[in-house]
Design an enzyme around this catalytic site. Structure first.
Site, PDB file in Angstrom:
ATOM      1  N   LEU A 215      26.769 -39.083   9.078  1.00 53.23           N
ATOM      2  CA  LEU A 215      25.766 -39.931   8.422  1.00 53.23           C
ATOM      3  C   LEU A 215      25.890 -39.800   6.896  1.00 53.23           C
ATOM      4  O   LEU A 215      26.041 -40.781   6.181  1.00 53.23           O
ATOM      5  CB  LEU A 215      24.361 -39.509   8.894  1.00 53.23           C
ATOM      6  CG  LEU A 215      23.163 -40.199   8.231  1.00 53.23           C
ATOM      7  CD1 LEU A 215      23.131 -41.685   8.590  1.00 53.23           C
ATOM      8  CD2 LEU A 215      21.837 -39.544   8.686  1.00 53.23           C
ATOM      9  N   THR A 216      25.856 -38.553   6.418  1.00 52.82           N
ATOM     10  CA  THR A 216      25.824 -38.273   4.978  1.00 52.82           C
ATOM     11  C   THR A 216      27.092 -38.746   4.266  1.00 52.82           C
ATOM     12  O   THR A 216      28.182 -38.703   4.818  1.00 52.82           O
ATOM     13  CB  THR A 216      25.649 -36.750   4.772  1.00 52.82           C
ATOM     14  OG1 THR A 216      24.430 -36.369   5.405  1.00 52.82           O
ATOM     15  CG2 THR A 216      25.600 -36.362   3.310  1.00 52.82           C
TER      16      THR A 216
ATOM     17  N   GLN B 289       2.067   1.421   4.362  1.00 50.71           N
ATOM     18  CA  GLN B 289       1.346   0.167   4.588  1.00 50.71           C
ATOM     19  C   GLN B 289       1.996  -1.050   3.920  1.00 50.71           C
ATOM     20  O   GLN B 289       1.902  -2.165   4.442  1.00 50.71           O
ATOM     21  CB  GLN B 289      -0.116   0.308   4.135  1.00 50.71           C
ATOM     22  CG  GLN B 289      -0.888   1.223   5.064  1.00 50.71           C
ATOM     23  CD  GLN B 289      -2.344   1.350   4.716  1.00 50.71           C
ATOM     24  OE1 GLN B 289      -2.764   0.975   3.620  1.00 50.71           O
ATOM     25  NE2 GLN B 289      -3.125   1.899   5.621  1.00 50.71           N
TER      26      GLN B 289
ATOM     27  N   GLN C  81      14.366  -6.868   1.743  1.00 53.87           N
ATOM     28  CA  GLN C  81      13.467  -5.969   1.018  1.00 53.87           C
ATOM     29  C   GLN C  81      13.201  -4.685   1.815  1.00 53.87           C
ATOM     30  O   GLN C  81      13.245  -3.587   1.279  1.00 53.87           O
ATOM     31  CB  GLN C  81      12.145  -6.704   0.723  1.00 53.87           C
ATOM     32  CG  GLN C  81      11.330  -6.125  -0.410  1.00 53.87           C
ATOM     33  CD  GLN C  81      12.057  -6.235  -1.745  1.00 53.87           C
ATOM     34  OE1 GLN C  81      12.968  -7.047  -1.912  1.00 53.87           O
ATOM     35  NE2 GLN C  81      11.670  -5.394  -2.685  1.00 53.87           N
TER      36      GLN C  81
ATOM     37  N   GLY D  12      18.435  -1.189  -0.648  1.00 55.86           N
ATOM     38  CA  GLY D  12      19.837  -1.366  -1.072  1.00 55.86           C
ATOM     39  C   GLY D  12      20.729  -1.745   0.098  1.00 55.86           C
ATOM     40  O   GLY D  12      21.668  -2.539  -0.042  1.00 55.86           O
TER      41      GLY D  12
ATOM     42  N   GLU E 277      19.978 -31.730   8.111  1.00 52.99           N
ATOM     43  CA  GLU E 277      19.111 -32.576   8.950  1.00 52.99           C
ATOM     44  C   GLU E 277      17.775 -32.892   8.252  1.00 52.99           C
ATOM     45  O   GLU E 277      16.728 -32.990   8.890  1.00 52.99           O
ATOM     46  CB  GLU E 277      18.937 -31.980  10.343  1.00 52.99           C
ATOM     47  CG  GLU E 277      20.279 -31.945  11.080  1.00 52.99           C
ATOM     48  CD  GLU E 277      20.216 -31.791  12.577  1.00 52.99           C
ATOM     49  OE1 GLU E 277      19.205 -32.168  13.168  1.00 52.99           O
ATOM     50  OE2 GLU E 277      21.199 -31.316  13.147  1.00 52.99           O
TER      51      GLU E 277
HETATM   52  N1  COS Z   1      12.639 -42.831  15.137  1.00 52.12           N
HETATM   53  C1  COS Z   1      12.854 -44.155  15.376  1.00 52.12           C
HETATM   54  N2  COS Z   1      12.917 -45.084  14.393  1.00 52.12           N
HETATM   55  C2  COS Z   1      12.739 -44.651  13.125  1.00 52.12           C
HETATM   56  C3  COS Z   1      12.492 -43.297  12.808  1.00 52.12           C
HETATM   57  C4  COS Z   1      12.437 -42.370  13.875  1.00 52.12           C
HETATM   58  N3  COS Z   1      12.224 -41.071  13.653  1.00 52.12           N
HETATM   59  N4  COS Z   1      12.356 -43.167  11.473  1.00 52.12           N
HETATM   60  C5  COS Z   1      12.507 -44.398  10.956  1.00 52.12           C
HETATM   61  N5  COS Z   1      12.724 -45.303  11.954  1.00 52.12           N
HETATM   62  C6  COS Z   1      12.891 -46.759  11.836  1.00 52.12           C
HETATM   63  C7  COS Z   1      11.663 -47.350  11.157  1.00 52.12           C
HETATM   64  O1  COS Z   1      10.647 -47.633  12.099  1.00 52.12           O
HETATM   65  C8  COS Z   1      12.234 -48.591  10.515  1.00 52.12           C
HETATM   66  O2  COS Z   1      12.345 -49.599  11.485  1.00 52.12           O
HETATM   67  P1  COS Z   1      11.696 -51.075  11.231  1.00 52.12           P
HETATM   68  O3  COS Z   1      12.384 -51.604  10.010  1.00 52.12           O
HETATM   69  O4  COS Z   1      12.027 -51.837  12.477  1.00 52.12           O
HETATM   70  O5  COS Z   1      10.245 -50.841  11.020  1.00 52.12           O
HETATM   71  C9  COS Z   1      13.648 -48.165  10.131  1.00 52.12           C
HETATM   72  O6  COS Z   1      13.974 -47.063  10.980  1.00 52.12           O
HETATM   73  C10 COS Z   1      13.745 -47.750   8.683  1.00 52.12           C
HETATM   74  O7  COS Z   1      12.854 -46.664   8.484  1.00 52.12           O
HETATM   75  P2  COS Z   1      12.215 -46.279   7.074  1.00 52.12           P
HETATM   76  O8  COS Z   1      11.759 -47.530   6.392  1.00 52.12           O
HETATM   77  O9  COS Z   1      11.221 -45.214   7.320  1.00 52.12           O
HETATM   78  O10 COS Z   1      13.498 -45.727   6.296  1.00 52.12           O
HETATM   79  P3  COS Z   1      13.605 -45.042   4.873  1.00 52.12           P
HETATM   80  O11 COS Z   1      14.809 -45.562   4.216  1.00 52.12           O
HETATM   81  O12 COS Z   1      12.305 -45.170   4.141  1.00 52.12           O
HETATM   82  O13 COS Z   1      13.940 -43.488   5.132  1.00 52.12           O
HETATM   83  C11 COS Z   1      13.839 -41.180   5.782  1.00 52.12           C
HETATM   84  C12 COS Z   1      13.451 -42.675   6.005  1.00 52.12           C
HETATM   85  C13 COS Z   1      13.643 -40.651   4.363  1.00 52.12           C
HETATM   86  C14 COS Z   1      12.891 -40.498   6.720  1.00 52.12           C
HETATM   87  C15 COS Z   1      15.326 -41.015   6.213  1.00 52.12           C
HETATM   88  O14 COS Z   1      16.178 -41.617   5.292  1.00 52.12           O
HETATM   89  C16 COS Z   1      15.712 -39.585   6.439  1.00 52.12           C
HETATM   90  O15 COS Z   1      15.383 -38.974   7.470  1.00 52.12           O
HETATM   91  N6  COS Z   1      16.457 -38.990   5.465  1.00 52.12           N
HETATM   92  C17 COS Z   1      17.062 -37.687   5.629  1.00 52.12           C
HETATM   93  C18 COS Z   1      18.368 -37.871   6.294  1.00 52.12           C
HETATM   94  C19 COS Z   1      18.884 -36.590   6.832  1.00 52.12           C
HETATM   95  O16 COS Z   1      18.200 -35.875   7.552  1.00 52.12           O
HETATM   96  N7  COS Z   1      20.121 -36.305   6.503  1.00 52.12           N
HETATM   97  C20 COS Z   1      20.747 -35.116   6.950  1.00 52.12           C
HETATM   98  C21 COS Z   1      22.123 -35.454   7.352  1.00 52.12           C
HETATM   99  S1  COS Z   1      22.365 -35.439   9.013  1.00 52.12           S
HETATM  100  S2  COS Z   1      22.938 -33.590   9.368  1.00 52.12           S
END
Ligand code: COS
Length: 384
Positions: free
Chosen positions: A124-125, A280, A337, A341, A364
Site C-alpha cells: 500500500l505505502t 517500592q 529501567q 545497566g 499499519e
Molecule cells: N472499512 C471499510 N471502509 C472504509 C474504512 C474501513 N475501515 N475506512 C474507510 N473506508 C471507506 C470510507 O467509508 C470511504 O468510502 P465512501 O467514499 O464510499 O464513503 C472510503 O473508504 C474513503 O475513506 P475516507 O474518506 O475515510 O479516507 P481518507 O482518505 O480520509 O483516509 C485514513 C482514511 C486516514 C483512515 C486512511 O488513509 C488510513 O488508514 N491511513 C493509514 C494507512 C496505513 O495504515 N498505512 C500503513 C501501511 S500498511 S502496513
C-alpha cells in the site's frame, strides 16, 4: 469459537511450547544473523502457523479472530521477527482475498498461502503516500486483457521472500481519492516487477522489508481483487482493521514477556542487601506494567469477540492498536529501567525488545492516525 475448547487449548499449548523451547533460545542468533533458520520455518509450516486465519476449506485452520489473537499472545512471548515469517500470510497478505476475492482467486492462492508454499505481502505505502493512503500514485492501466502497473511501493514487509503481492493502484486517474483505487493480486515473477535492496532497520532483525518497483509490469486483467475496480481502498482499510487487532495481540504478548523477564530479574538482583523487587519504586514500575497489560489484553479480546460477532470494529481496532502499541513502548522502557545497566546491554535481550516494539506505533497506521480514526468514528456515531 471456530474450534472446540479442547482442540483449541491443545493448539495453544503446542504453540506455547514451540515458543518456549524452540524460538526463545534462538532469539539472539536470529537477531545477529538477520535470518530465521530454514528448519524453524519448516516447523512453522508443519504447525499450521501460515494458515491460522485462512478458512479450513482452503487448507487453513480457520481460527476466529479471538482464537487468532489468543495464539498471537503466545507468539508475542518471543521476538516479533519469528511471527513476521508467517504474519503476512495470516494477515495483510491474505485477508484481502479472504474478504473480497472471487472464488477463483481464493481457490488459486489461499491453499498456497495457508501451507506456506508462497509468502503473501501487502503493498500500500509509497514514497509519497504513507498516512494519506488514498493519495497513492501507482497506476494500473488496462491494455487488452492485461493491466500495466507503474510505480513504487515502500517499506513492504516480507517483499524479499514474497510470491504474491496485494497491490493497491489507481485505475482511474480522474478520481484523485480513494474511489479511483483498485486492489490487485500480483505474482512476484510478473514481468516488470523488481525489488529494491533490503532496508536496514532499527529492530526486528530477521524480518525483511524492501521497495517493490513496477516498471510497465504486466498482469492478467482478472487480477483485480473481487473482479471490481474502485474497491481497493476499502479492501485495504478492512484488511487493516483486522491487522490492527493482530498487532495489538503482539503488543500484549511482547509486554507479557518483558514483564516476566523484569520480574524475574528484580527478584534475583540484589542491591542494598535485598532483591530490588522489594523496593517500592521498582514495585511501582512492575505494577504499572501489569495493570496496563491487563487492560490491553482485555480490550483486544473484547474487540476480537465483537469482530467475530459481525460488529464493525473500525473504532475498536484503532483504539486497541493505539493503546497497545503505546503500552508496550512504556513497558519496554520500564523493563530497561528495572534492568538498569543490564537493560542497555545486548546480552540480556531487553534492549533488543525495546527496539523491536518501537515500530508498533508506526506501521499499519501511526498512533496519530489511530487517534484520527477514533475521533472520526465517535463523530459518526454521534451524528446517527
Ligand atoms: N472499512 C471499510 N471502509 C472504509 C474504512 C474501513 N475501515 N475506512 C474507510 N473506508 C471507506 C470510507 O467509508 C470511504 O468510502 P465512501 O467514499 O464510499 O464513503 C472510503 O473508504 C474513503 O475513506 P475516507 O474518506 O475515510 O479516507 P481518507 O482518505 O480520509 O483516509 C485514513 C482514511 C486516514 C483512515 C486512511 O488513509 C488510513 O488508514 N491511513 C493509514 C494507512 C496505513 O495504515 N498505512 C500503513 C501501511 S500498511 S502496513
Amino acid at each position: 469459537m471456530a474450534l472446540d475448547q479442547e482442540t483449541f487449548s491443545q493448539l495453544t499449548n503446542v504453540i506455547g511450547r514451540f515458543v518456549e523451547e524452540r524460538l526463545i533460545p534462538l532469539e539472539a542468533e536470529v537477531s545477529e544473523s538477520d535470518q530465521v533458520p530454514a528448519a524453524v520455518v519448516n516447523d512453522m509450516r508443519e504447525l499450521g502457523l501460515f494458515g491460522l486465519s485462512i478458512p479450513e476449506r482452503y487448507g487453513g485452520l480457520g481460527l476466529s479472530v479471538e482464537e487468532e489473537v489468543r495464539i498471537i499472545f503466545e507468539l508475542g512471548h518471543t521476538s516479533p521477527a519469528f511471527r513476521s515469517v508467517f504474519g503476512t500470510n495470516t494477515g495483510i497478505g491474505s485477508q484481502g482475498i479472504v474478504m473480497d476475492g472471487t472464488d477463483e482467486q481464493k481457490r488459486k492462492y489461499l491453499p498456497k498461502l495457508a501451507s506456506g508454499e508462497i509468502i503473501g505481502s501487502f503493498a500500500l505505502t509509497e514514497p509519497d503516500s504513507g498516512s494519506d493512503a488514498a493519495s497513492l500514485r501507482t497506476t494500473a492501466k488496462i491494455d487488452g486483457n492485461e493491466y500495466i502497473l507503474n510505480g513504487t511501493k515502500r517499506f513492504i514487509t516480507n517483499a524479499p521472500s514474497a510470491g504474491l503481492f496485494t497491490v493497491m493502484a489507481r485505475t482511474d486517474p480522474e478520481k484523485k481519492g480513494a474511489s479511483g483505487i483498485s486492489a490487485f493480486l500480483v505474482e512476484a515473477d510478473s514481468p516488470g516487477l523488481k525489488l529494491g535492496p533490503p532496508d536496514k532497520k532499527m529492530g526486528q532483525q530477521g524480518a525483511h522489508v524492501c521497495d517493490v518497483i513496477f516498471e510497465d509490469c504486466r498482469i492478467p486483467a482478472d487480477s483485480v481483487i473481487g473482479g471490481v475496480e474502485g474497491q481497493g481502498f476499502k479492501t485495504a482499510m478492512k484488511v487493516l482493521d483486522r491487522g490492527r487487532l493482530t498487532i495489538s495481540g503482539m503488543c500484549v504478548g511482547n509486554a507479557e514477556r518483558l514483564i516476566r523477564d523484569s520480574l524475574r530479574y528484580a527478584m534475583e538482583r540484589k542491591q542494598f542487601g535485598k532483591p530490588i523487587a522489594e523496593f517500592q519504586l521498582v514495585q511501582a514500575m512492575l505494577a504499572d506494567c501489569e495493570t496496563e497489560v491487563y487492560a490491553a489484553r482485555s480490550m483486544v479480546l473484547d474487540a476480537a469477540r465483537r469482530k467475530d460477532a459481525g460488529e464493525n470494529v473500525t473504532k475498536l481496532a484503532a483504539i486497541c492498536k493505539y493503546y497497545c502499541s503505546e503500552m508496550v513502548g512504556r513497558v519496554a522502557d520500564r523493563a530497561v529501567q528495572i534492568h538498569g545497566g543490564a537493560g542497555y546491554m545486548a546480552e540480556y535481550g531487553i534492549e533488543r525488545f525495546y527496539r523491536d516494539v518501537r515500530v508498533y506505533r508506526l506501521y499499519e497506521g501511526t498512533s496519530q492516525i489511530q487517534q484520527l480514526i477514533i475521533a472520526r468514528e465517535m463523530m459518526k456515531e454521534a451524528a446517527l
